[in-house]
Enzyme design. Structure first.
Site, short mmCIF file in Angstrom:
data_model
loop_
_atom_site.label_atom_id
_atom_site.label_comp_id
_atom_site.label_asym_id
_atom_site.label_seq_id
_atom_site.Cartn_x
_atom_site.Cartn_y
_atom_site.Cartn_z
CB CYS A 6 -0.90 0.00 1.23
SG CYS A 6 -1.88 1.50 1.34
CB CYS A 15 -2.83 -0.69 7.68
SG CYS A 15 -3.98 -1.24 6.44
CB CYS A 90 -8.23 -0.19 0.54
SG CYS A 90 -8.11 -0.72 2.26
CE1 TYR A 243 -25.11 -2.41 24.97
CE2 TYR A 243 -25.05 -4.57 26.02
CZ TYR A 243 -25.00 -3.19 26.11
OH TYR A 243 -24.83 -2.59 27.33
CD GLU A 264 -29.30 -2.60 18.03
OE1 GLU A 264 -28.41 -3.40 18.36
OE2 GLU A 264 -29.08 -1.38 17.82
CG ASP A 312 -21.53 -8.20 19.97
OD1 ASP A 312 -20.46 -7.61 20.20
OD2 ASP A 312 -21.84 -8.61 18.83
CB CYS A 339 -15.19 -4.86 19.06
SG CYS A 339 -16.24 -3.53 19.61
N1 SAH Z 1 -24.65 -8.58 18.13
C1 SAH Z 1 -24.77 -7.83 16.89
C2 SAH Z 1 -24.46 -6.33 17.01
C3 SAH Z 1 -23.23 -5.93 17.77
S1 SAH Z 1 -22.73 -4.23 17.58
C4 SAH Z 1 -23.94 -8.47 15.81
O1 SAH Z 1 -23.08 -9.29 16.06
O2 SAH Z 1 -24.17 -8.15 14.64
C5 SAH Z 1 -23.41 -3.44 18.94
C6 SAH Z 1 -24.86 -3.08 18.79
O3 SAH Z 1 -25.27 -2.45 20.01
C7 SAH Z 1 -25.19 -2.08 17.68
O4 SAH Z 1 -26.20 -2.63 16.85
C8 SAH Z 1 -25.73 -0.84 18.42
O5 SAH Z 1 -26.78 -0.19 17.72
C9 SAH Z 1 -26.23 -1.45 19.70
N2 SAH Z 1 -26.27 -0.57 20.88
C10 SAH Z 1 -25.42 0.43 21.22
N3 SAH Z 1 -25.73 0.93 22.41
C11 SAH Z 1 -26.82 0.24 22.86
C12 SAH Z 1 -27.61 0.31 24.06
N4 SAH Z 1 -27.33 1.19 25.02
N5 SAH Z 1 -28.64 -0.56 24.18
C13 SAH Z 1 -28.91 -1.47 23.21
N6 SAH Z 1 -28.19 -1.56 22.05
C14 SAH Z 1 -27.18 -0.73 21.89
#
Ligand code: SAH
Length: 382
Positions: A6, A15, A90, A243, A264, A312, A339
């Site tokens: 790159c 990166c 990229c 989430y 969510e 998550d 993450c």
């Molecule tokens: N488990 C899913 C999404 C993970 S990303 C997957 O694997 O695809 C995290 C998610 O949390 C996002 O969709 C975001 O919109 C949501 N989020 C963020 N803050 C939140 C909250 N306070 N309550 C509920 N959801 C939330």
């Protein structure tokens, strides 16, 4: 395998680990996760990719008009800045998406479509977002503009589709705010169904322009399989998928559980989750649009209990309200998908102080060549 090659990585900053071989990157991430989390339990070996390139299924490009050379340029925002680094291809992004971005740049000049200039507050095109369904080949192009008046709209879309018949849907989104790379509230589908579908772990998922979907589909399957394995489902459990985004993890878990409840905050993602349940014929799952912490506090207050909580959260991690309600809901097991190992550590400290035990920690490399690491973690009530 290709070699990393790159020319703009210093200026782009995307990166962060480009000075390391892929093997070295895995060792580096393993050490980082060990240092943060081995106090809780032994950290398993990080799962890397066979081919760590072009894995990003979501690609965004910003555009500007280069007055000196009298043409439109496309690229990425330099980290933490408003200047755009010109990029045509990229190493991390889907290659088809990169080619579409270059075509749009050329079409802008043909159709005299002017990129938006944030300093002057004038111009039309703000950015383009492309999403690619790794297993279906479906491609969504979202053209984000500052205002709703799209000059030569029909001819522009026609010309784009002529060069890229692989595009399955084109959406026009209007973002009048001063936030770069964001999507606005208003969208209009110009071609196709307005969303794409992708297949993961045997199910089909609908992805709208603004819903969260893991950017690395290959590693995402591995991550989800680990999360389901850690949940140790036998068919009798009530599962809380917090989430939950478009419901992916909960829907995959549903066939091995009695009942799943997904929560969510993003209402478009919830709409996708409900339609994903229908599309896949999953009947033992329910979704609600709410703040995960507030909702869990409310239903545990009503006496609701869960056997397994899957969580998550975004990079900032969870919050005390949510974690306190988890403890109150008394799940036998908690599966934490993170993450960001730093906020994961903080949240594990809370849960272990409340009597939970960490049994497994599995890092998965979802983002090769960047400094980010994903970790899935299994906890149980002692
Ligand atoms: N488990 C899913 C999404 C993970 S990303 C997957 O694997 O695809 C995290 C998610 O949390 C996002 O969709 C975001 O919109 C949501 N989020 C963020 N803050 C939140 C909250 N306070 N309550 C509920 N959801 C939330």
């Amino acid at each position: 395998m290709e070699n990393y090659n790159c020319k703009v990585n210093k200026r782009c900053g995307g990166c962060q680990l480009s000075n390391m071989s892929y093997e070295e990157q895995l060792t580096y991430k393993q050490r980082q996760v060990n240092a943060l989390l081995s106090q809780f339990c032994r950290v398993e070996k990080i799962i890397g990719m066979k081919n760590p390139f072009h894995y990003r299924n979501k690609v965004q490009a910003a555009y500007y008009y280069d007055f000196r050379r009298r043409k439109t340029v496309s690229g990425v925002y330099q980290s933490n800045s408003k200047s755009i680094v010109p990029v045509d291809s990229c190493m991390l992004e889907n290659e088809k998406a990169d080619r579409i971005i270059v075509t749009i740049r050329r079409l802008c000049d043909t159709f005299k479509i002017v990129p938006y200039d944030i300093r002057k507050g004038s111009g039309f095109l703000r950015h383009v977002l492309i999403r690619y369904g790794n297993s279906t080949g479906e491609i969504m192009v979202v053209i984000v503009s500052s205002n709703p008046i799209f000059p030569s709209r029909n001819n522009f879309v026609k010309a784009l589709l002529k060069e890229h018949p692989e595009i399955t849907t084109v959406v026009h989104n209007i973002n009048p705010s001063d936030i770069n790379l964001a999507l606005g509230e208003r969208s209009k589908t110009l071609y196709g169904k307005g969303y794409i579908e992708d297949r993961l772990c045997g199910l089909t998922f609908r992805i709208s322009p603004s819903s969260f979907y893991q950017v690395n589909s290959v590693q995402c399957e591995t991550l989800y399989q680990k999360a389901i394995e850690f949940a140790e489902l036998t068919g009798n459990e009530t599962v809380f998928d917090s989430y939950c985004g478009t419901g992916t993890i909960g829907l995959i878990a549903a066939s091995e559980a009695k009942q799943v409840l997904g929560v969510e905050l993003n209402k478009n993602a919830v709409r996708d989750a409900v339609s994903n349940a229908k599309r896949n014929g999953v009947r033992n799952i329910y979704f609600t649009c709410d703040d995960a912490g507030e909702y869990l506090e409310y239903i545990t207050g009503e006496g609701e209990r869960f056997d397994v909580v899957i969580m998550d959260p975004p990079r900032a991690g969870s919050d005390v309200k949510f974690l306190k309600s988890v403890v109150k809901a008394q799940p036998k097991r908690v599966v934490y998908v993170s993450c960001n190992p730093v906020t994961l550590k903080r949240d594990l400290e809370f849960l272990t102080a409340e009597g939970y035990k960490v049994n497994r920690i599995q890092p998965v490399d979802m983002f090769p060549y960047t400094s980010h690491t994903e970790v899935v973690c299994a906890l149980s009530a002692e």
